[in-house]
Design an enzyme around this catalytic site. Structure first.
Site, PDB file in Angstrom:
ATOM      1  N   HIS A  38       0.633  38.148  36.615  1.00  0.00           N
ATOM      2  CA  HIS A  38       0.046  37.623  35.388  1.00  0.00           C
ATOM      3  C   HIS A  38      -1.294  36.975  35.740  1.00  0.00           C
ATOM      4  CE1 HIS A  38       1.503  33.783  36.906  1.00  0.00           C
ATOM      5  NE2 HIS A  38       2.744  34.241  36.897  1.00  0.00           N
ATOM      6  N   ASP A  39      -1.911  36.313  34.768  1.00  0.00           N
ATOM      7  CA  ASP A  39      -3.238  35.749  35.001  1.00  0.00           C
ATOM      8  C   ASP A  39      -3.249  34.677  36.083  1.00  0.00           C
ATOM      9  OD1 ASP A  39      -4.296  37.427  33.121  1.00  0.00           O
ATOM     10  OD2 ASP A  39      -4.566  35.901  31.564  1.00  0.00           O
ATOM     11  N   HIS A  41      -1.580  34.892  38.909  1.00  0.00           N
ATOM     12  CA  HIS A  41      -1.759  35.655  40.149  1.00  0.00           C
ATOM     13  C   HIS A  41      -3.195  36.144  40.293  1.00  0.00           C
ATOM     14  CE1 HIS A  41       2.693  36.328  39.466  1.00  0.00           C
ATOM     15  NE2 HIS A  41       2.680  35.911  40.717  1.00  0.00           N
ATOM     16  N   GLY A 152      -0.099  29.325  44.801  1.00  0.00           N
ATOM     17  CA  GLY A 152      -0.288  28.545  43.592  1.00  0.00           C
ATOM     18  C   GLY A 152       0.329  27.162  43.699  1.00  0.00           C
ATOM     19  N   LYS A 154       1.697  25.658  41.276  1.00  0.00           N
ATOM     20  CA  LYS A 154       2.858  25.523  40.393  1.00  0.00           C
ATOM     21  C   LYS A 154       4.131  25.327  41.199  1.00  0.00           C
ATOM     22  CE  LYS A 154       5.019  28.915  38.346  1.00  0.00           C
ATOM     23  NZ  LYS A 154       6.463  28.615  38.600  1.00  0.00           N
ATOM     24  N   ASP A 155       4.268  26.078  42.284  1.00  0.00           N
ATOM     25  CA  ASP A 155       5.401  25.903  43.200  1.00  0.00           C
ATOM     26  C   ASP A 155       4.973  24.905  44.275  1.00  0.00           C
ATOM     27  OD1 ASP A 155       7.338  28.153  42.252  1.00  0.00           O
ATOM     28  OD2 ASP A 155       5.379  29.124  42.405  1.00  0.00           O
ATOM     29  N   VAL A 181      -2.347  27.876  36.561  1.00  0.00           N
ATOM     30  CA  VAL A 181      -2.940  28.476  35.365  1.00  0.00           C
ATOM     31  C   VAL A 181      -1.931  28.351  34.226  1.00  0.00           C
ATOM     32  CG1 VAL A 181      -3.873  30.587  34.339  1.00  0.00           C
ATOM     33  CG2 VAL A 181      -4.338  30.046  36.733  1.00  0.00           C
ATOM     34  N   MET A 189       2.020  29.373  33.658  1.00  0.00           N
ATOM     35  CA  MET A 189       2.316  30.801  33.714  1.00  0.00           C
ATOM     36  C   MET A 189       3.330  31.074  34.817  1.00  0.00           C
ATOM     37  SD  MET A 189      -1.261  32.760  32.993  1.00  0.00           S
ATOM     38  CE  MET A 189      -2.078  32.560  31.411  1.00  0.00           C
ATOM     39  N   SER A 190       4.296  31.921  34.492  1.00  0.00           N
ATOM     40  CA  SER A 190       5.351  32.284  35.434  1.00  0.00           C
ATOM     41  C   SER A 190       5.884  33.653  35.055  1.00  0.00           C
ATOM     42  CB  SER A 190       6.496  31.261  35.389  1.00  0.00           C
ATOM     43  OG  SER A 190       7.635  31.737  36.101  1.00  0.00           O
TER      44      SER A 190
END
Length: 283
Positions: A38-39, A41, A152, A154-155, A181, A189-190
């Site tokens: 996705h965006d 990545h 990322g 996020k993680d 993102v 995003m995920s």
């Protein structure tokens, strides 16, 4: 028309491809992924291109980081779309091994990380996870021999684990974190967001909203225990089953009492139906 990246599926083919990149004295960036791109990545790939001359993206759904009850079999796999996205970004090489190429018969070695991997966050709910992540990332680093690797934020606990492992094992890879993102409504995003029903998707941004509100309360001087308890209550009231909402030291993930004790990171994990969402922000 964008050119298609070279795709390799075996370790010998990967070595030849990496040798060819290295023969030109090019710096190499690796972006490890499990596909379903996705965006978020795409932003990792773009950062990789700014940090190195050549970019390798790995696409491998790693079975060793999934428990038997988790979604290895149903994890989204979108190979054709992924290749098209990477071609549009002018990626040089895609490493797309089969499971047997990564874990051949007789495979018997594991990396068992400690430190940030045992911080009592994701590891408390997924005790198998970081051993699987560390082992596969260690293999990706030795296979692809990158100068830098992009992960990322996020993680966030994973980012800390991989950074620690690369340093501890002298792997010669600089690990770089890339900002999360988000969708316009704040949801991180995920690839797993596709599991959300329309009603769950509407509720999902609550996690980010509550974290922002709780961080503001902490910065305004409210006590940590009271602010975090209020945030946890808000998440539960929105229909989530909360695994954790915690503030930790941003570098070590050790428990932290207040902003004066060091840089803070707020981390959350919660379920909406069968979908587990994670997120984090700086405080």
């Amino acid at each position: 028309m964008p050119r298609n990246p070279t795709v390799v599926r075996t370790v010998p083919a990967l070595r030849r491809a990496v040798d060819a990149l290295r023969a030109r004295k090019a710096t190499i960036a690796l972006v490890p992924t499990m596909g379903a791109l996705h965006d978020g990545h795409v932003s990792l790939v773009r950062l990789a291109k700014r940090r190195a001359k050549r970019v390798i993206v790995s696409i491998f759904v790693n079975p060793t980081q999934f428990a038997p009850t988790e979604d290895f079999g149903s994890y989204p796999r979108t190979w054709k779309e992924d290749v098209a996205k990477l071609a549009a970004e002018d990626v040089d090489l895609i490493w797309h091994p089969e499971v047997k190429a990564m874990y051949p018969d007789g495979f018997a070695t594991r990396i068992v990380p400690e430190g940030p991997a045992t911080a009592g966050l994701e590891d408390r709910f997924r005790p198998h996870f970081f051993g699987g992540v560390a082992t596969v990332v260690g293999k990706l680093f030795t296979q692809c021999r990158p100068d830098v690797a992009i992960f990322g934020e996020k993680d966030f606990q994973q980012l800390r684990v991989v950074t620690q492992m690369a340093a501890d094992l002298d792997l010669g890879v600089k690990v770089i974190g890339s900002k999360t993102v988000r969708e316009r409504d704040g949801l991180a995003m995920s690839s797993r967001n596709v599991y959300l029903s329309p009603e769950q998707r509407q509720a999902a941004p609550t996690l980010h909203r509550v974290m922002k509100d709780t961080a503001a309360r902490l910065r305004a001087g409210e006590g940590t225990a009271a602010a975090m308890a209020a945030g946890a209550a808000s998440i539960t009231e929105a229909g989530f089953v909360l695994d954790y909402l915690e503030v930790r030291h941003a570098a070590t993930l050790a428990p932290i009492g207040s902003l004066k004790d060091g840089p803070m990171r707020m981390l959350v994990a919660a379920r909406l139906g069968s979908t587990r969402l994670i997120d984090n922000i700086a405080v």
